[in-house]
Scaffold this active site. Sequence first.
Site, PDB file in Angstrom:
ATOM      1  N   HIS A 200       0.848  -1.202   0.000  1.00  0.00           N
ATOM      2  CA  HIS A 200       0.000   0.000   0.000  1.00  0.00           C
ATOM      3  C   HIS A 200       0.874   1.241   0.000  1.00  0.00           C
ATOM      4  O   HIS A 200       2.080   1.152   0.235  1.00  0.00           O
ATOM      5  CB  HIS A 200      -0.878   0.007   1.260  1.00  0.00           C
ATOM      6  CG  HIS A 200      -0.080   0.162   2.527  1.00  0.00           C
ATOM      7  ND1 HIS A 200       0.642  -0.873   3.082  1.00  0.00           N
ATOM      8  CD2 HIS A 200       0.168   1.247   3.309  1.00  0.00           C
ATOM      9  CE1 HIS A 200       1.268  -0.450   4.166  1.00  0.00           C
ATOM     10  NE2 HIS A 200       1.006   0.845   4.318  1.00  0.00           N
ATOM     11  N   ASP A 202       0.899   5.120   1.988  1.00  0.00           N
ATOM     12  CA  ASP A 202       0.267   5.789   3.124  1.00  0.00           C
ATOM     13  C   ASP A 202      -0.432   7.047   2.605  1.00  0.00           C
ATOM     14  O   ASP A 202       0.167   7.817   1.851  1.00  0.00           O
ATOM     15  CB  ASP A 202       1.316   6.158   4.185  1.00  0.00           C
ATOM     16  CG  ASP A 202       1.928   4.926   4.846  1.00  0.00           C
ATOM     17  OD1 ASP A 202       1.347   3.826   4.733  1.00  0.00           O
ATOM     18  OD2 ASP A 202       3.000   5.069   5.478  1.00  0.00           O
ATOM     19  N   HIS A 257       4.792   0.129  -0.131  1.00  0.00           N
ATOM     20  CA  HIS A 257       5.590  -0.697   0.781  1.00  0.00           C
ATOM     21  C   HIS A 257       4.725  -1.799   1.370  1.00  0.00           C
ATOM     22  O   HIS A 257       3.497  -1.753   1.275  1.00  0.00           O
ATOM     23  CB  HIS A 257       6.232   0.179   1.876  1.00  0.00           C
ATOM     24  CG  HIS A 257       5.242   1.018   2.635  1.00  0.00           C
ATOM     25  ND1 HIS A 257       4.664   2.158   2.111  1.00  0.00           N
ATOM     26  CD2 HIS A 257       4.701   0.889   3.877  1.00  0.00           C
ATOM     27  CE1 HIS A 257       3.822   2.678   2.993  1.00  0.00           C
ATOM     28  NE2 HIS A 257       3.827   1.930   4.074  1.00  0.00           N
ATOM     29  N   ARG A 267       8.437  -8.833  14.992  1.00  0.00           N
ATOM     30  CA  ARG A 267       8.756  -7.457  14.592  1.00  0.00           C
ATOM     31  C   ARG A 267       7.789  -6.525  15.326  1.00  0.00           C
ATOM     32  O   ARG A 267       6.590  -6.802  15.406  1.00  0.00           O
ATOM     33  CB  ARG A 267       8.568  -7.303  13.088  1.00  0.00           C
ATOM     34  CG  ARG A 267       8.704  -5.871  12.569  1.00  0.00           C
ATOM     35  CD  ARG A 267       8.577  -5.825  11.037  1.00  0.00           C
ATOM     36  NE  ARG A 267       8.486  -4.472  10.554  1.00  0.00           N
ATOM     37  CZ  ARG A 267       9.526  -3.728  10.192  1.00  0.00           C
ATOM     38  NH1 ARG A 267      10.762  -4.228  10.267  1.00  0.00           N
ATOM     39  NH2 ARG A 267       9.350  -2.500   9.771  1.00  0.00           N
TER      40      ARG A 267
HETATM   41  C1  LIG Z   1      -7.420  -0.749   3.892  1.00  0.00           C
HETATM   42  C2  LIG Z   1      -7.092   0.359   4.551  1.00  0.00           C
HETATM   43  C3  LIG Z   1      -6.423   0.375   5.873  1.00  0.00           C
HETATM   44  C4  LIG Z   1      -5.909   1.805   5.975  1.00  0.00           C
HETATM   45  C5  LIG Z   1      -7.040   2.557   5.299  1.00  0.00           C
HETATM   46  C6  LIG Z   1      -7.257   1.749   4.029  1.00  0.00           C
HETATM   47  C7  LIG Z   1      -6.121   1.999   3.042  1.00  0.00           C
HETATM   48  C8  LIG Z   1      -4.783   2.421   3.714  1.00  0.00           C
HETATM   49  C9  LIG Z   1      -4.566   1.962   5.172  1.00  0.00           C
HETATM   50  C10 LIG Z   1      -3.778   2.972   5.960  1.00  0.00           C
HETATM   51  C11 LIG Z   1      -2.244   2.912   5.757  1.00  0.00           C
HETATM   52  C12 LIG Z   1      -1.576   3.973   6.637  1.00  0.00           C
HETATM   53  C13 LIG Z   1      -2.173   4.066   8.061  1.00  0.00           C
HETATM   54  C14 LIG Z   1      -3.698   4.016   8.051  1.00  0.00           C
HETATM   55  C15 LIG Z   1      -4.252   4.241   9.453  1.00  0.00           C
HETATM   56  C16 LIG Z   1      -4.243   4.958   7.021  1.00  0.00           C
HETATM   57  O1  LIG Z   1      -4.603   6.121   7.197  1.00  0.00           O
HETATM   58  O2  LIG Z   1      -4.284   4.330   5.792  1.00  0.00           O
HETATM   59  C17 LIG Z   1      -4.098   2.686   7.417  1.00  0.00           C
HETATM   60  C18 LIG Z   1      -5.600   2.324   7.403  1.00  0.00           C
HETATM   61  C19 LIG Z   1      -5.950   1.298   8.497  1.00  0.00           C
HETATM   62  O3  LIG Z   1      -5.157   0.462   8.830  1.00  0.00           O
HETATM   63  O4  LIG Z   1      -7.078   1.375   8.972  1.00  0.00           O
HETATM   64  O1  LIG Z   2       4.770  -2.164  10.460  1.00  0.00           O
HETATM   65  C1  LIG Z   2       5.530  -1.735   9.593  1.00  0.00           C
HETATM   66  O2  LIG Z   2       6.734  -1.890   9.639  1.00  0.00           O
HETATM   67  C2  LIG Z   2       4.937  -0.953   8.436  1.00  0.00           C
HETATM   68  C3  LIG Z   2       3.426  -0.974   8.458  1.00  0.00           C
HETATM   69  C4  LIG Z   2       2.816   0.059   7.557  1.00  0.00           C
HETATM   70  O3  LIG Z   2       3.265   0.288   6.470  1.00  0.00           O
HETATM   71  C5  LIG Z   2       1.648   0.818   8.045  1.00  0.00           C
HETATM   72  O4  LIG Z   2       1.169   0.565   9.173  1.00  0.00           O
HETATM   73  O5  LIG Z   2       1.192   1.713   7.280  1.00  0.00           O
HETATM   74 FE   LIG Z   3       2.335   2.010   5.551  1.00  0.00          FE
END
Ligand SMILES: C=C1C[C@]23C[C@H]1CC[C@H]2[C@@]12CCC[C@@](C)(C(=O)O1)[C@H]2[C@@H]3C(=O)O
Ligand SMILES: O=C(O)CCC(=O)C(=O)O
Ligand SMILES: [Fe+2]
Length: 327
Positions: A200, A202, A257, A267
Amino acid sequence: MVLLSKPTTEHYSYVKNCMASTFSSTIPIVDLSKPDAKTLIVKACEEFGFFKVINHGVPMDAISQLETEAFKFFSMSLNEKEKAGPPNPFGYGSKRIGRNGDVGWVEYLLLNTNQEHNFSLCGQNPEKFRGLLNSYMSSVKKMACDILELMAEGLKIQQKNVFSKLLMDKQSDSVFRVNHYPACPELAVKGQNLIGFGEHTDPQIISLLRSNNTSGLQIYLRDGSWISVPPDHSSFFINVGDSLQVMTNGRFRSVRHRVLANGFKARLSMIYFGGPPLSEKIAPLPSLMKGKESLYNEFTWFEYKNSTYGSRLADNRLGHFERIAAS
Ligand SMILES: C=C1C[C@]23C[C@H]1CC[C@H]2[C@@]12CCC[C@@](C)(C(=O)O1)[C@H]2[C@@H]3C(=O)O
Ligand SMILES: O=C(O)CCC(=O)C(=O)O
Ligand SMILES: [Fe+2]
């Protein structure tokens, strides 16, 4: 973590033992105490959307203490941990990521950085955990702002705080996450890699990641290959997020990533996702347009976040907002 009553990994996605398991030495390293930091940061954000930071100023002691508390939290029974869940939007979650069916070999805590967390952290000493979290989050937020100011300087933008002011704003929609990927002995036997956290980008502006000395993080390069990021428990890894890609009109790239579970060692990673206020318009900065058109239709962070939560992890979320060339 109790994932399924009978320990099995059959429901998860595997990645074939691939070339990506070779560690890469190509990841840029930026020494924040050196005068060339801003130039190196801009170069890294253009090439990779990713870099490692050393001399970051966050005391190792604060990091280690938080890590210890986090490990204690995750070592509790599922029943205990679930008192801090479900993660809607904040709290404890296990294996399910987001709302649309993504799963990974991971359990996590998702926290709001601004308000008091409205769920109980439980465990032996929740006040200690909370105190450590709060002081860690403020140090990392400070580092994020310093890095964003170096980016603005490196991009020769007059207003040095053009990015950092979004994180400094009281309404900033930033998030903090602690991810725990238990060791998965079944993998060690099979010589396979299981997805811990699927690929994905961020969505926010910038993400600052710190993990223990366990491998697993990989980034996707423009040539179509995955490279493994060598673990380094004393450094931070910085990701460009989708919003920063838009604000720089595509000059900086948000990096794809993922995390592969490890057969031998757990981890633990802690990530600060610096986001803008919900009402903020996300659009390319005029000074970076240089007569070019915006590659994106304008949207607010609220709109982008909503669309993000309706997507699958691996989706190209920015695709919906790309402007199709007129001719
Ligand atoms: C499938 C998902 C899960 C999301 C939202 C959507 C797409 C991207 C994921 C993230 C990735 C980065 C942190 C987070 C908190 C964010 O803002 O986008 C994540 C969120 C979650 O883990 O809930
Ligand atoms: O846990 C990690 O090292 C990366 C996870 C990640 O990419 C995320 O939580 O958006
Ligand atoms: Fe991430």
